[in-house]
Design a protein around this motif. Structure first.
Motif, mmCIF file in Angstrom:
data_model
loop_
_atom_site.group_PDB
_atom_site.id
_atom_site.type_symbol
_atom_site.label_atom_id
_atom_site.label_comp_id
_atom_site.label_asym_id
_atom_site.label_seq_id
_atom_site.Cartn_x
_atom_site.Cartn_y
_atom_site.Cartn_z
ATOM 1 N N LYS A 8 1.028 -1.148 -0.041
ATOM 2 C CA LYS A 8 -0.013 0.228 -0.115
ATOM 3 C C LYS A 8 0.836 1.385 0.066
ATOM 4 C CE LYS A 8 -3.781 2.326 2.562
ATOM 5 N NZ LYS A 8 -4.516 2.040 3.636
ATOM 6 N N GLN A 25 2.662 -5.738 2.091
ATOM 7 C CA GLN A 25 1.722 -6.654 2.642
ATOM 8 C C GLN A 25 2.265 -8.083 2.181
ATOM 9 O OE1 GLN A 25 -1.809 -5.091 0.641
ATOM 10 N NE2 GLN A 25 -2.165 -3.489 2.116
ATOM 11 N N GLU A 79 -3.548 0.273 -3.195
ATOM 12 C CA GLU A 79 -2.818 -0.899 -3.252
ATOM 13 C C GLU A 79 -2.297 -1.573 -4.352
ATOM 14 O OE1 GLU A 79 -3.885 -4.938 -0.663
ATOM 15 O OE2 GLU A 79 -5.370 -4.240 -2.160
#
Length: 158
Positions: free
Chosen positions: A58, A84, A120
């Motif tokens: 992100k 992530q 994202e």
């Protein structure tokens, strides 16, 4: 005396303008523009092999670089990304923790990928060893995570 019609006169004016601009270009008074040109984007398996870092993350911050030559505007953006999932590069050989930065061109003419705050993204990055950073551009498979291409890539990567 020769009769000159408006069409002939317009043609002469255009010819003079074209010759003048051609002269300026040839003497270097006007810089020619350059645009980004990419080869076809490779399939996910080739893109994975070619990349030094493949991460789903992100975007947390965007900054203009400060390394532009004196008097020139910045040509790159620093993109701060919170990882992530890391698919390749273990966050770039231990140089970064969960948050890392990547560079890209300022606009698509310089092949820069358009990152947005809180976006994202699935990033395919390459090492720019001589400069000491990782970068990406629109010629890679980097894309917003919700795009169909990224969804297909994530299935392959996982």
């Amino acid at each position: 005396m020769e009769m000159v019609t408006p069409t002939v006169q317009l043609g002469r004016v255009m010819l003079i303008r074209i010759l003048f601009v051609s002269l300026l270009l040839s003497l270097g008074f006007i810089e020619s523009g350059y645009a980004c040109s990419c080869l076809p984007i490779p399939p996910v398996n080739e893109a994975f092999e070619r990349s030094d870092l493949v991460v789903l993350g992100k975007v947390t911050r965007l900054e203009l670089t400060k390394e532009a030559p004196l008097g020139s505007p910045p040509s790159e953006i620093l993109v701060f990304i919170e990882a992530q999932e890391v698919f390749k590069g273990s966050l770039y050989k231990g140089k970064y923790d969960e948050s890392f930065q990547i560079r890209t061109g300022l606009d698509s003419a310089s092949c820069g990928y358009a990152f947005y705050l809180n976006q994202e993204v699935l990033v395919y990055a390459y090492d720019v060893a001589e400069e000491g950073y990782v970068g990406t551009n629109i010629c890679t498979r980097t894309s917003e995570a919700k795009n169909p291409q990224a969804q297909t890539d994530l299935e392959w990567l996982r």
